[in-house]
Enzyme design. Structure first.
Site, PDB file in Angstrom:
ATOM      1  N   ASP A   8       0.859  -1.182   0.000  1.00 38.38           N
ATOM      2  CA  ASP A   8       0.000   0.000   0.000  1.00 38.38           C
ATOM      3  C   ASP A   8       0.897   1.235   0.000  1.00 38.38           C
ATOM      4  OD1 ASP A   8      -3.153  -0.757   1.392  1.00 38.38           O
ATOM      5  OD2 ASP A   8      -1.678  -2.233   0.787  1.00 38.38           O
ATOM      6  N   GLU A 127     -13.666  -4.694   0.009  1.00 44.46           N
ATOM      7  CA  GLU A 127     -13.222  -4.428   1.379  1.00 44.46           C
ATOM      8  C   GLU A 127     -14.401  -4.729   2.296  1.00 44.46           C
ATOM      9  OE1 GLU A 127     -12.105  -0.355   0.977  1.00 44.46           O
ATOM     10  OE2 GLU A 127     -10.217  -0.820  -0.023  1.00 44.46           O
TER      11      GLU A 127
END
Length: 248
Positions: A8, A127
């Site tokens: 990320d 998610e």
């Protein structure tokens, strides 16, 4: 099964948080990508953690640089809101684009990208947070609720044309306390698409618990590699032990 390094990125730094929050710098994303490639990962995922703030992906330069030294498939996610965004990512060197928020806002984005580039280059990202006995899909790096049931949404993404799914448990993400096995099993039961599991890996017993119940196509690991809790070769060897077995 593929061992996937998930990196990320925020403002050109590789970061790691818990539940996708409290982000902490862990290094240069390209340095990490090269290290993990040399160590033997099968694939690398770059996710722009703040794409929603800028309404665009800022990692095209990172991908271009990574492609100079990394020779495994690279997937790029965050801020892919149009066919033009997908084209820019692929032109920068990505092999796949990962789409979450853009698909929630307009499911036709998936079919449009698939028509242009093929389903094999689209990863539908979900998610997930558990709400009572079900899981709800979130967007904007786990910050915004959608009201969509994860199991239903996985089927919608499959019908729209994604080539595979990446399921991130926000509840488990960054905790290094184990995967949400029930979540993965629930999604795997309703889709024929390959599934990448993301969120929760910390030690070998977590992989055992997951693979005793389901057989995903990929395991995405971040914190355990970033903080050097385990080596790529150790995780790869454990995964190899399950290659010819069926989950009970």
């Amino acid at each position: 099964m593929r061992l996937i390094s998930r990196i990320d990125v925020k403002n050109e730094w590789a970061i790691k948080g818990i539940h996708l929050e409290g982000l902490r710098k862990v290094g240069d994303p390209n340095t990490l990508a090269v290290d993990y490639y040399k160590a033997g990962v099968d694939e690398i995922v770059f996710m722009d953690a703040v794409a929603s703030l800028y309404n665009r992906n800022n990692l095209f330069g990172v991908i271009e640089k990574a492609c100079e030294n990394v020779f495994v498939p690279i997937a790029l996610g965050g801020g892919i809101r149009s066919v033009a965004d997908a084209a820019a990512a692929l032109n920068a060197g990505a092999d796949k684009v990962i789409i979450n928020t853009g698909a929630v806002h307009d499911i036709n984005l998936i079919s449009d990208v698939a028509a242009r580039f093929g389903s094999q280059c689209i990863v539908g990202s979900i998610e997930a947070k558990k709400i009572d006995t079900r899981w709800e899909a979130y967007i904007d790096n786990g910050r915004e609720v959608t009201g969509l049931d994860v199991v239903d949404w996985a089927q919608t993404l499959e019908k729209a044309g994604v080539g595979e799914l990446m399921i991130t448990s926000v509840d488990k993400e960054g905790t290094q306390r184990g995967f949400d096995v029930q979540l993965v099993a629930a999604v795997q039961e309703v889709t024929r698409r390959p599934i990448i599991v993301s969120g929760g890996y910390g030690q070998p017993k977590h992989l055992d618990a997951l693979l005793a119940k389901v057989r995903p196509s990929g395991i995405a690991v971040a914190a355990a590699l970033h903080y050097k809790k385990q080596e790529v070769a150790e995780i790869r060897a454990q995964m190899n032990g399950y290659e010819d077995t069926d989950p009970s």
